[in-house]
Write a protein that holds these residues in place. Structure first.
Motif, PDB file in Angstrom:
ATOM      1  N   ILE A 179       0.820  -1.215   0.000  1.00 15.96           N
ATOM      2  CA  ILE A 179       0.000   0.000   0.000  1.00 15.96           C
ATOM      3  C   ILE A 179       0.857   1.270   0.000  1.00 15.96           C
ATOM      4  O   ILE A 179       0.567   2.215  -0.748  1.00 15.96           O
ATOM      5  CB  ILE A 179      -0.998  -0.007   1.170  1.00 15.96           C
ATOM      6  N   PRO A 180       1.934   1.365   0.820  1.00 18.25           N
ATOM      7  CA  PRO A 180       2.759   2.584   0.752  1.00 18.25           C
ATOM      8  C   PRO A 180       3.311   2.878  -0.642  1.00 18.25           C
ATOM      9  O   PRO A 180       3.213   4.018  -1.107  1.00 18.25           O
ATOM     10  CB  PRO A 180       3.866   2.312   1.784  1.00 18.25           C
ATOM     11  N   PRO A 181       3.904   1.898  -1.360  1.00 16.28           N
ATOM     12  CA  PRO A 181       4.386   2.243  -2.705  1.00 16.28           C
ATOM     13  C   PRO A 181       3.262   2.566  -3.687  1.00 16.28           C
ATOM     14  O   PRO A 181       3.467   3.358  -4.614  1.00 16.28           O
ATOM     15  CB  PRO A 181       5.168   0.996  -3.137  1.00 16.28           C
ATOM     16  N   ILE A 182       2.084   1.992  -3.492  1.00 17.05           N
ATOM     17  CA  ILE A 182       0.967   2.366  -4.359  1.00 17.05           C
ATOM     18  C   ILE A 182       0.615   3.830  -4.153  1.00 17.05           C
ATOM     19  O   ILE A 182       0.355   4.570  -5.114  1.00 17.05           O
ATOM     20  CB  ILE A 182      -0.254   1.462  -4.102  1.00 17.05           C
ATOM     21  N   TYR A 183       0.632   4.283  -2.905  1.00 13.23           N
ATOM     22  CA  TYR A 183       0.334   5.693  -2.661  1.00 13.23           C
ATOM     23  C   TYR A 183       1.412   6.608  -3.236  1.00 13.23           C
ATOM     24  O   TYR A 183       1.124   7.730  -3.683  1.00 13.23           O
ATOM     25  CB  TYR A 183       0.130   5.952  -1.168  1.00 13.23           C
ATOM     26  N   LYS A 184       2.644   6.166  -3.263  1.00 14.07           N
ATOM     27  CA  LYS A 184       3.682   6.948  -3.936  1.00 14.07           C
ATOM     28  C   LYS A 184       3.342   7.104  -5.425  1.00 14.07           C
ATOM     29  O   LYS A 184       3.526   8.187  -5.999  1.00 14.07           O
ATOM     30  CB  LYS A 184       5.049   6.280  -3.765  1.00 14.07           C
ATOM     31  N   PHE A 185       2.832   6.018  -6.010  1.00  7.55           N
ATOM     32  CA  PHE A 185       2.444   6.092  -7.419  1.00  7.55           C
ATOM     33  C   PHE A 185       1.238   7.002  -7.610  1.00  7.55           C
ATOM     34  O   PHE A 185       1.187   7.784  -8.555  1.00  7.55           O
ATOM     35  CB  PHE A 185       2.139   4.687  -7.956  1.00  7.55           C
ATOM     36  N   VAL A 186       0.252   6.901  -6.727  1.00  8.91           N
ATOM     37  CA  VAL A 186      -0.925   7.768  -6.839  1.00  8.91           C
ATOM     38  C   VAL A 186      -0.505   9.228  -6.746  1.00  8.91           C
ATOM     39  O   VAL A 186      -1.022  10.088  -7.478  1.00  8.91           O
ATOM     40  CB  VAL A 186      -1.969   7.408  -5.766  1.00  8.91           C
ATOM     41  N   GLU A 237     -10.885   3.740  -5.820  1.00  8.22           N
ATOM     42  CA  GLU A 237     -12.016   3.524  -4.924  1.00  8.22           C
ATOM     43  C   GLU A 237     -11.766   2.345  -3.984  1.00  8.22           C
ATOM     44  O   GLU A 237     -12.209   2.355  -2.823  1.00  8.22           O
ATOM     45  CB  GLU A 237     -13.299   3.328  -5.733  1.00  8.22           C
ATOM     46  N   TRP A 238     -11.074   1.345  -4.470  1.00  8.25           N
ATOM     47  CA  TRP A 238     -10.700   0.216  -3.612  1.00  8.25           C
ATOM     48  C   TRP A 238      -9.803   0.701  -2.467  1.00  8.25           C
ATOM     49  O   TRP A 238     -10.001   0.315  -1.302  1.00  8.25           O
ATOM     50  CB  TRP A 238      -9.990  -0.846  -4.446  1.00  8.25           C
ATOM     51  N   LEU A 239      -8.842   1.551  -2.781  1.00  8.55           N
ATOM     52  CA  LEU A 239      -8.010   2.125  -1.733  1.00  8.55           C
ATOM     53  C   LEU A 239      -8.858   2.947  -0.765  1.00  8.55           C
ATOM     54  O   LEU A 239      -8.681   2.861   0.460  1.00  8.55           O
ATOM     55  CB  LEU A 239      -6.923   3.014  -2.362  1.00  8.55           C
ATOM     56  N   TYR A 240      -9.753   3.740  -1.286  1.00  7.58           N
ATOM     57  CA  TYR A 240     -10.582   4.628  -0.470  1.00  7.58           C
ATOM     58  C   TYR A 240     -11.414   3.841   0.540  1.00  7.58           C
ATOM     59  O   TYR A 240     -11.573   4.254   1.690  1.00  7.58           O
ATOM     60  CB  TYR A 240     -11.493   5.441  -1.387  1.00  7.58           C
ATOM     61  N   GLU A 241     -11.918   2.687   0.097  1.00  4.08           N
ATOM     62  CA  GLU A 241     -12.786   1.893   0.978  1.00  4.08           C
ATOM     63  C   GLU A 241     -12.005   0.995   1.924  1.00  4.08           C
ATOM     64  O   GLU A 241     -12.474   0.687   3.024  1.00  4.08           O
ATOM     65  CB  GLU A 241     -13.734   1.032   0.131  1.00  4.08           C
ATOM     66  N   TYR A 274      -8.133   0.959   2.335  1.00  2.00           N
ATOM     67  CA  TYR A 274      -6.872   1.443   2.885  1.00  2.00           C
ATOM     68  C   TYR A 274      -6.735   2.944   2.645  1.00  2.00           C
ATOM     69  O   TYR A 274      -5.781   3.398   1.994  1.00  2.00           O
ATOM     70  CB  TYR A 274      -5.684   0.686   2.258  1.00  2.00           C
ATOM     71  N   PRO A 275      -7.664   3.746   3.185  1.00  3.53           N
ATOM     72  CA  PRO A 275      -7.590   5.196   2.928  1.00  3.53           C
ATOM     73  C   PRO A 275      -6.361   5.843   3.547  1.00  3.53           C
ATOM     74  O   PRO A 275      -5.791   6.766   2.960  1.00  3.53           O
ATOM     75  CB  PRO A 275      -8.884   5.730   3.533  1.00  3.53           C
ATOM     76  N   ASN A 276      -5.993   5.406   4.758  1.00  2.00           N
ATOM     77  CA  ASN A 276      -4.747   5.846   5.401  1.00  2.00           C
ATOM     78  C   ASN A 276      -4.602   7.367   5.434  1.00  2.00           C
ATOM     79  O   ASN A 276      -3.490   7.909   5.301  1.00  2.00           O
ATOM     80  CB  ASN A 276      -3.523   5.225   4.704  1.00  2.00           C
ATOM     81  N   GLY A 277      -5.723   8.068   5.568  1.00  2.46           N
ATOM     82  CA  GLY A 277      -5.671   9.520   5.624  1.00  2.46           C
ATOM     83  C   GLY A 277      -5.471  10.207   4.295  1.00  2.46           C
ATOM     84  O   GLY A 277      -5.217  11.420   4.242  1.00  2.46           O
ATOM     85  N   ASN A 278      -5.585   9.460   3.199  1.00  7.24           N
ATOM     86  CA  ASN A 278      -5.331  10.008   1.864  1.00  7.24           C
ATOM     87  C   ASN A 278      -6.614  10.259   1.076  1.00  7.24           C
ATOM     88  O   ASN A 278      -6.591  10.268  -0.159  1.00  7.24           O
ATOM     89  CB  ASN A 278      -4.439   9.045   1.073  1.00  7.24           C
TER      90      ASN A 278
END
Length: 658
Positions: free
Chosen positions: A162-169, A198-202, A204-208
């Motif tokens: 999840i952390p590297p995916i958020y770097k990509f986002v 949307e999958w992340l949002y539901e 693993y939002p993690n404050g993002n």
């Protein structure tokens, strides 16, 4: 020109409305995590054939995805531009549902390799081989789908991926704000990125939340306005090669983009709450099949939408992407028309475009296909004359790496739950097993024993810790269906919106479901007809000879095959004489592979006669003649399930035998 930009509902991000307070519109139904649903019976065998065939061995030898290439970084496609992402997206569910340790190891290694090559900006995967090529986003979408499935199966991976995916986002968001990262393919396929966000949002939002919503809005803003494409006034009603596309992005009428774009408005609806987006996806689905649909369940697009003529082609990528889109649309919208069509595609169009052993595939399949060869002249306006050869990569390599998602995603979407997680729904009929936990810790196991669609009966055994409501889909083609619970009397099924409800108690419940259909006819161009019974479309299976055109140097089983007819196929049929025949296997086990000539246990016979019916080229058939005259005495021919045929007539001229 029509604007390519979608109309958005303002999200007011950064203007006083907290993103955390924006709820995604709920789906009507929820998919189960990967691994909870497994194939059984003949369907398990079908997946075994697939992983023993081309799909399961590409990693070993195929240039675009072979490990030796992507580890060396010298393959253009290994950098997630297309092939690497497609392969990963399809092989992840193959490995899990088949408990294949080798495939699961390969996909894990691939994912690890991609994230290990994430650069300092957040861009994932090795840089493109051609360093002068700009960075485009769309090739990463299927990779994200694969990661989502990996995390569904093993939630412990979330801390790693999840952390590297958020770097990509983050880098994607910056690129879009700067007006970079998109070209025609990214603009048409933006819905897939929204689904991943949307999958992340539901989960693993993690404050993002602000970042995710902003990125959804930006990618849609820069994308094709599918809601406009799906308006009746703009939608193409015929083959498109002689039409002017009114959109700035001409790839809107491209078959695979259309197959993926079907779900884009519904994905948009979830964060915009704009009901018209749901209506748009539903209308686009209806228009597509009204004007370009095939009796095999899929639509015609030999690169671009191709109308209703039986000789026009359908790309294998169209098949698997439409199946996935239909599953998603059912879960969001809840209309059973999506499930009915996905089941039809899975049991007809998908196996029809692969050899029985699944070592060779077509780029394009045809409804009336009297040869598979290098055709002269080329019947396909955009694709090559080699496109309907069964081989390793006829025309383009995309279908080689993308087709493996078809069967496993059919399995993984075969059961869904209600939003409250209290009820389980058997959506796609067939042999499956399910092990899941519903609301309030209710552990449920389901085993479906059937050879459907090669039989009309399904026996389901449910074991549950507590009582709950179980639903089973009753397809629209069922006539006088019945159900019996725990050995009780048969009762007529009574579906509501396609679903029949069953009260299941704690302990063991046995359900016997009968879903008999009638033989039905579908009207086709030039007064021709297509024959159906239940989910299966029936065709005349033309006997053939086989010539090996090429053989891969590293893998001799990967061959290009030419098929030529060895018998007459120029038949008209008398629809009034159609007769169904069932010859169930005495052992209860179907042949393997089931989708090959002469192997399915169901047939339909028809009185037929030979007619004058010519070729439009060297080896492709002309349109069916209207009101033909017999050139010989009536005879009886046998029609077989379409998916088992490789040369065929699926749309027949008609005559009256008496």
């Amino acid at each position: 020109m029509i604007t390519p930009l979608a109309v958005l509902v303002p999200l007011a991000i950064g203007s006083g409305v907290l993103a955390q307070n924006i709820q995604l519109a709920p789906k009507q139904y929820h998919n189960l995590p990967l691994g909870k649903i497994k194939p059984s019976g003949w369907l398990y065998d079908q997946l075994t054939v697939q992983i023993n065939g081309l799909a399961g061995h590409e990693h070993d030898f195929y240039d675009y995805v072979a490990q030796s290439d992507w580890l060396g970084g010298d393959s253009y496609y290994s950098d997630l531009e297309e092939a690497g992402s497609y392969w990963f997206n399809g092989l992840v569910p193959n490995g899990v549902i088949m408990d294949d340790a080798t495939i699961m190891s390969q996909t894990q290694q691939f994912m690890d390799f991609v994230f290990a090559n994430q650069d300092s900006t957040g861009w994932i995967g090795p840089e493109v081989f051609d360093l002068s090529k700009p960075r485009y986003l769309w090739g990463r979408y299927p990779f994200l789908f694969g990661v989502m499935q990996m995390v569904e199966y093993n939630s412990s991976l979330a801390d790693v991926v999840i952390p590297p995916i958020y770097k990509f986002v983050n880098v994607a968001n910056s690129m879009l704000q700067n007006g970079t990262g998109f070209e025609p393919w990214t603009q048409t396929r933006w819905g897939d990125f929204v689904i991943a966000l949307e999958w992340l949002y539901e989960n693993y939002p993690n404050g993002n939340e602000d970042l995710l919503l902003s990125t959804m809005s930006l990618i849609q803003e820069h994308g094709v306005a599918w809601d406009e494409v799906f308006e009746d006034q703009y939608f193409p009603k015929t083959a498109t090669e002689n039409l002017t596309n009114p959109f700035n992005n001409v790839l809107t009428w491209h078959g695979v983009n259309m197959a993926e774009g079907l779900k884009a408005p519904a994905a948009s609806y979830r964060y915009t709450h704009n009901q018209s987006q749901l209506d748009s996806s539903s209308q686009g689905w209806d228009l597509l099949f009204q004007y370009h649909g095939r009796p095999s369940g899929i639509f015609a697009a030999d690169e671009y939408l191709a109308g209703l003529q039986a000789v026009r082609g359908t790309e294998l990528c169209d098949v698997v992407e439409t199946m996935f889109s239909g599953s998603y649309l059912y879960q969001v919208i809840g209309d059973p028309k999506f499930a009915d069509r996905v089941e039809r595609i899975a049991y007809n169009a998908l196996p029809a475009t692969l050899t029985g052993t699944m070592w060779s595939r077509q780029y394009l399949q045809q409804q009336n296909q009297v040869a598979a060869m290098n055709m002269t002249p080329d019947p396909f306006p955009t694709d090559t004359s080699y496109s309907n050869v069964f081989g390793l990569q006829p025309n383009h390599p995309c279908c080689t790496v993308n087709h493996p998602q078809g069967w496993p995603k059919f399995v993984t979407n075969a059961f869904v739950t209600t939003p409250d997680q209290a009820s389980l729904i058997h959506l796609y009929l067939g042999p499956f097993s399910v092990a899941t936990t519903l609301a309030n810790g209710n552990a449920v196991n389901v085993a479906v024993d059937t050879i459907y669609p090669f039989s009309d009966t399904l026996t389901t055994t449910i074991r549950a810790d507590a009582a709950f409501t179980y639903y089973v889909r009753i397809p629209s083609w069922v006539s006088k269906g019945t159900i019996a619970i725990n050995g009780g009397a048969e009762e007529a099924v009574a579906p509501s919106n396609g679903l029949h409800a069953i009260s299941v108690g704690a302990g063991t419940t046995t359900i016997i479901l009968n879903v008999p259909p009638e033989i039905t006819l579908e009207s086709r161009p030039e007064g021709s007809v297509a024959v159906h019974r239940g989910p299966l479309h029936y065709a005349f299976d033309i006997s053939r000879n086989q010539t090996v055109l090429t053989q891969n140097a590293q893998q001799p089983l990967a061959v290009d095959l030419q098929f030529l007819a060895t018998e007459a196929w120029q038949y008209a049929i008398d629809p009034s004489t159609l007769t169904f025949h069932s010859n169930p296997p005495s052992s209860g086990t179907l042949p393997s592979p089931i989708f090959d000539s002469g192997l399915p246990p169901l047939t339909i016979t028809a009185t037929a006669c030979l007619i004058e019916w010519g070729l439009a080229g060297s080896e492709f058939v002309d349109s069916p003649p209207e009101n033909p005259e017999c050139t010989g005495a009536p005879t009886e021919i046998t029609l077989w399930p379409f998916g088992a045929t490789k040369l065929r007539i699926g749309e027949f001229p008609v005559f009256k035998s008496t």
